[in-house]
Motif scaffolding. Structure first.
Motif, PDB file in Angstrom:
ATOM      1  N   ARG A   1       0.814  -1.545  -0.275  1.00 55.30           N
ATOM      2  CA  ARG A   1       0.239  -0.268   0.140  1.00 55.30           C
ATOM      3  C   ARG A   1       0.957   1.192   0.225  1.00 55.30           C
ATOM      4  O   ARG A   1       0.686   2.268  -0.744  1.00 55.30           O
ATOM      5  N   LEU A   2       1.541   1.352   0.864  1.00 47.98           N
ATOM      6  CA  LEU A   2       3.059   2.576   0.949  1.00 47.98           C
ATOM      7  C   LEU A   2       3.543   2.512  -0.774  1.00 47.98           C
ATOM      8  O   LEU A   2       3.418   4.030  -0.745  1.00 47.98           O
ATOM      9  N   ALA A   3       3.967   1.527  -1.192  1.00 44.60           N
ATOM     10  CA  ALA A   3       4.190   1.915  -3.068  1.00 44.60           C
ATOM     11  C   ALA A   3       3.025   2.307  -3.797  1.00 44.60           C
ATOM     12  O   ALA A   3       3.166   3.440  -4.689  1.00 44.60           O
ATOM     13  N   ALA A   4       1.813   1.677  -2.846  1.00 50.52           N
ATOM     14  CA  ALA A   4       0.479   2.713  -3.930  1.00 50.52           C
ATOM     15  C   ALA A   4       0.395   3.943  -3.655  1.00 50.52           C
ATOM     16  O   ALA A   4       0.157   4.785  -4.646  1.00 50.52           O
ATOM     17  N   LEU A   5       0.762   4.316  -2.975  1.00 49.44           N
ATOM     18  CA  LEU A   5       0.682   5.818  -2.014  1.00 49.44           C
ATOM     19  C   LEU A   5       1.221   6.615  -3.148  1.00 49.44           C
ATOM     20  O   LEU A   5       1.366   7.567  -3.480  1.00 49.44           O
ATOM     21  N   LEU A   6       2.539   6.475  -2.885  1.00 50.70           N
ATOM     22  CA  LEU A   6       3.776   6.880  -3.221  1.00 50.70           C
ATOM     23  C   LEU A   6       3.293   7.167  -5.252  1.00 50.70           C
ATOM     24  O   LEU A   6       3.711   8.038  -5.437  1.00 50.70           O
ATOM     25  N   ASP A   7       3.539   6.022  -5.405  1.00 50.38           N
ATOM     26  CA  ASP A   7       2.666   6.410  -6.755  1.00 50.38           C
ATOM     27  C   ASP A   7       1.723   6.714  -7.181  1.00 50.38           C
ATOM     28  O   ASP A   7       1.339   8.229  -8.282  1.00 50.38           O
TER      29      ASP A   7
ATOM     30  N   PHE B   1       1.582   8.909 -25.739  1.00 51.37           N
ATOM     31  CA  PHE B   1       1.089   9.708 -25.529  1.00 51.37           C
ATOM     32  C   PHE B   1      -0.264  10.401 -26.973  1.00 51.37           C
ATOM     33  O   PHE B   1      -0.718  10.245 -26.655  1.00 51.37           O
ATOM     34  N   ARG B   2       0.349   8.577 -27.561  1.00 50.93           N
ATOM     35  CA  ARG B   2      -0.883   8.581 -29.445  1.00 50.93           C
ATOM     36  C   ARG B   2      -2.158   7.792 -27.922  1.00 50.93           C
ATOM     37  O   ARG B   2      -3.501   8.261 -28.385  1.00 50.93           O
ATOM     38  N   MET B   3      -1.334   6.619 -27.672  1.00 48.41           N
ATOM     39  CA  MET B   3      -2.961   6.099 -26.425  1.00 48.41           C
ATOM     40  C   MET B   3      -3.433   7.038 -25.905  1.00 48.41           C
ATOM     41  O   MET B   3      -4.654   6.722 -26.278  1.00 48.41           O
ATOM     42  N   VAL B   4      -2.622   7.905 -24.720  1.00 43.35           N
ATOM     43  CA  VAL B   4      -3.672   8.750 -24.307  1.00 43.35           C
ATOM     44  C   VAL B   4      -4.324   9.382 -25.830  1.00 43.35           C
ATOM     45  O   VAL B   4      -5.976   9.468 -25.187  1.00 43.35           O
ATOM     46  N   SER B   5      -3.766  10.605 -26.194  1.00 40.85           N
ATOM     47  CA  SER B   5      -4.788  11.202 -27.144  1.00 40.85           C
ATOM     48  C   SER B   5      -6.412   9.782 -28.071  1.00 40.85           C
ATOM     49  O   SER B   5      -7.357  10.840 -28.040  1.00 40.85           O
ATOM     50  N   ALA B   6      -5.842   8.588 -28.480  1.00 38.12           N
ATOM     51  CA  ALA B   6      -6.476   7.720 -28.814  1.00 38.12           C
ATOM     52  C   ALA B   6      -7.933   7.018 -27.053  1.00 38.12           C
ATOM     53  O   ALA B   6      -8.753   6.371 -27.646  1.00 38.12           O
ATOM     54  N   GLY B   7      -7.572   7.896 -26.002  1.00 39.59           N
ATOM     55  CA  GLY B   7      -8.205   7.497 -25.017  1.00 39.59           C
ATOM     56  C   GLY B   7      -8.598   5.908 -24.070  1.00 39.59           C
ATOM     57  O   GLY B   7      -8.610   6.561 -23.028  1.00 39.59           O
ATOM     58  N   ALA B   8      -7.097   6.420 -23.824  1.00 41.82           N
ATOM     59  CA  ALA B   8      -6.138   5.511 -23.452  1.00 41.82           C
ATOM     60  C   ALA B   8      -5.750   5.723 -22.174  1.00 41.82           C
ATOM     61  O   ALA B   8      -5.427   7.587 -21.839  1.00 41.82           O
ATOM     62  N   ARG B   9      -5.396   6.093 -21.010  1.00 45.55           N
ATOM     63  CA  ARG B   9      -5.475   6.272 -19.043  1.00 45.55           C
ATOM     64  C   ARG B   9      -4.075   6.007 -18.822  1.00 45.55           C
ATOM     65  O   ARG B   9      -3.638   4.523 -19.153  1.00 45.55           O
ATOM     66  N   ALA B  10      -2.849   6.714 -18.796  1.00 40.79           N
ATOM     67  CA  ALA B  10      -1.541   5.954 -18.378  1.00 40.79           C
ATOM     68  C   ALA B  10      -1.703   6.353 -16.996  1.00 40.79           C
ATOM     69  O   ALA B  10      -1.906   7.221 -16.325  1.00 40.79           O
ATOM     70  N   VAL B  11      -1.615   4.844 -16.075  1.00 39.42           N
ATOM     71  CA  VAL B  11      -1.235   4.454 -14.655  1.00 39.42           C
ATOM     72  C   VAL B  11       0.365   4.880 -14.523  1.00 39.42           C
ATOM     73  O   VAL B  11       1.179   3.681 -14.984  1.00 39.42           O
ATOM     74  N   GLN B  12       0.392   5.353 -13.227  1.00 41.41           N
ATOM     75  CA  GLN B  12       2.097   5.058 -12.838  1.00 41.41           C
ATOM     76  C   GLN B  12       2.243   4.683 -11.657  1.00 41.41           C
ATOM     77  O   GLN B  12       1.358   4.119 -10.722  1.00 41.41           O
ATOM     78  N   VAL B  13       3.151   3.099 -11.676  1.00 46.48           N
ATOM     79  CA  VAL B  13       3.247   2.292 -10.865  1.00 46.48           C
ATOM     80  C   VAL B  13       5.149   2.301 -10.890  1.00 46.48           C
ATOM     81  O   VAL B  13       5.028   1.350 -10.813  1.00 46.48           O
ATOM     82  N   ARG B  14       5.065   3.531 -11.052  1.00 42.80           N
ATOM     83  CA  ARG B  14       7.124   3.380 -11.030  1.00 42.80           C
ATOM     84  C   ARG B  14       6.974   2.760  -9.528  1.00 42.80           C
ATOM     85  O   ARG B  14       8.754   2.380  -9.147  1.00 42.80           O
ATOM     86  N   HIS B  15       7.109   2.961  -8.313  1.00 43.81           N
ATOM     87  CA  HIS B  15       6.908   2.360  -7.020  1.00 43.81           C
ATOM     88  C   HIS B  15       6.531   0.682  -6.828  1.00 43.81           C
ATOM     89  O   HIS B  15       7.409   0.293  -6.438  1.00 43.81           O
ATOM     90  N   ARG B  16       5.687   0.198  -7.581  1.00 42.17           N
ATOM     91  CA  ARG B  16       5.617  -0.458  -8.005  1.00 42.17           C
ATOM     92  C   ARG B  16       6.319  -1.664  -8.473  1.00 42.17           C
ATOM     93  O   ARG B  16       6.303  -3.292  -8.154  1.00 42.17           O
ATOM     94  N   ALA B  17       6.355  -1.861  -9.783  1.00 43.28           N
ATOM     95  CA  ALA B  17       7.340  -2.494 -10.982  1.00 43.28           C
ATOM     96  C   ALA B  17       8.417  -1.977 -11.489  1.00 43.28           C
ATOM     97  O   ALA B  17       8.423  -0.241 -11.622  1.00 43.28           O
ATOM     98  N   ILE B  18       9.923  -2.662 -10.566  1.00 43.58           N
ATOM     99  CA  ILE B  18      10.792  -2.244 -10.500  1.00 43.58           C
ATOM    100  C   ILE B  18      11.624  -3.004 -11.620  1.00 43.58           C
ATOM    101  O   ILE B  18      11.631  -4.132 -12.178  1.00 43.58           O
ATOM    102  N   THR B  19      12.661  -2.303 -12.505  1.00 45.68           N
ATOM    103  CA  THR B  19      13.390  -3.050 -12.964  1.00 45.68           C
ATOM    104  C   THR B  19      15.062  -2.213 -12.848  1.00 45.68           C
ATOM    105  O   THR B  19      14.594  -0.813 -12.547  1.00 45.68           O
ATOM    106  N   MET B  20      16.116  -2.874 -13.014  1.00 46.84           N
ATOM    107  CA  MET B  20      17.812  -2.392 -12.150  1.00 46.84           C
ATOM    108  C   MET B  20      17.529  -1.924 -13.631  1.00 46.84           C
ATOM    109  O   MET B  20      18.761  -3.272 -14.716  1.00 46.84           O
TER     110      MET B  20
END
Length: 301
Positions: free
Chosen positions: A182-188, A230-249
């Protein structure tokens, strides 16, 4: 590619897995880094995916590495390749989108090691008409040099204490490894960082990517992935931030293919596409020419 190709058994239609995921890993040379990235996917908590290595013209050692790691770990999927004709990452990614058997595509790079929950997080958070923008933590050269297959298998590569012992000084970025649940979700939710579609850690529905005509085949290195979001957003999609939950190094390496003039040109195109509300790549999947040199090799245990 033969129509007899199938998903791994764990993705059989009756297993209830929604969505079916294809992981697309872009690669250019550096088989040593690619091996670490692939071994990271081999130890995922959720192994219900096909793996696609999208190879932008590397020598035979990259294909050999992908085949060997697949045999050793049980990863299944394919290696896609076209000849080296300059930076054509976007072209091979478009061919990967067409070849993918998944409903949902997770993109990353061959120099990025996924945390063990990466696929599980992207699957759990996938929603209709949304794409997910994950996070990437960049490691310095000295720390990268300390990472080998054992550090992947033991998960030390994402262990904050071990990384600090190797000399990593992440500052506030440490929150992305230290915080979970939940903390990671809050930070996102509260972060000021925009949820941009970046190819080192992002996922989207295949149909959404086809609708915007995929990636721009004529764009060089530098932000060439962001414009797709940006094109997907213009076409009606929503961008969801998950940078604190989905991690790559991100493993350190030089970038000889970075050309500042091309980066500047890309950024101008990105700004123009965003301002205009452009919804489709002008030179993308639909415009891919027939390429008799294009090769697909199955990866199998």
């Amino acid at each position: 590619m033969s129509e007899a190709w199938r998903y791994p058994d764990v993705l059989a239609p009756d297993d209830g897995a929604v969505p079916r995921i294809s992981v697309i890993v872009s690669a250019y040379r550096r088989p040593d880094l690619l091996e670490l990235a692939l071994r990271g996917f081999a130890r995922q908590d959720d192994r219900r995916f096909e793996l696609i290595v999208a190879d932008d013209g590397s020598g035979p050692e990259v294909r050999a590495t992908a085949l060997r790691v697949a045999r050793e770990t049980g990863l299944e999927g394919m290696h896609l390749w076209h000849p080296d004709a300059g930076f054509r990452k976007t072209t091979i990614l478009n061919r990967a989108i067409l070849a993918a058997r998944g409903d949902y595509l997770l993109f990353t790079d061959g120099d990025c090691v996924p945390r063990a929950d990466l696929v599980a997080v992207h699957r759990r958070l996938a929603r209709p008409r949304c794409f997910l923008a994950g996070g990437c933590l960049r490691l310095p050269a000295a720390v990268t040099g300390a990472i080998g297959p054992e550090e992947i298998e033991s998960a030390r590569v994402t262990d904050l204490r071990w990384l600090r012992e190797q000399g990593w000084r992440p500052g506030r970025r440490a929150l992305r490894l230290a915080c979970t649940g939940r903390l990671a979700a809050l930070l996102d939710r509260v972060t000021s960082t925009a949820p941009d579609f970046q190819g080192n850690n992002a996922s989207a529905w295949r149909d959404e990517l086809l609708a915007v005509n995929g990636f721009d085949c004529d764009m060089g290195y530098g932000g060439e992935d962001r414009v797709v979001g940006f094109r997907m957003v213009s076409a009606g999609a929503r961008a969801v931030q998950v940078r604190h939950r989905a991690i790559t190094m991100h493993l350190h390496h030089e970038k000889p293919y970075r050309v500042e003039a091309a980066v500047d040109r890309n950024h101008r195109r990105i700004r123009a596409a965003r301002r205009s509300g452009e919804r489709r790549a002008p030179l993308g999947i639909a415009e891919l020419p027939h390429d008799p040199s294009f090769r697909i090799t199955r990866l199998t245990r």
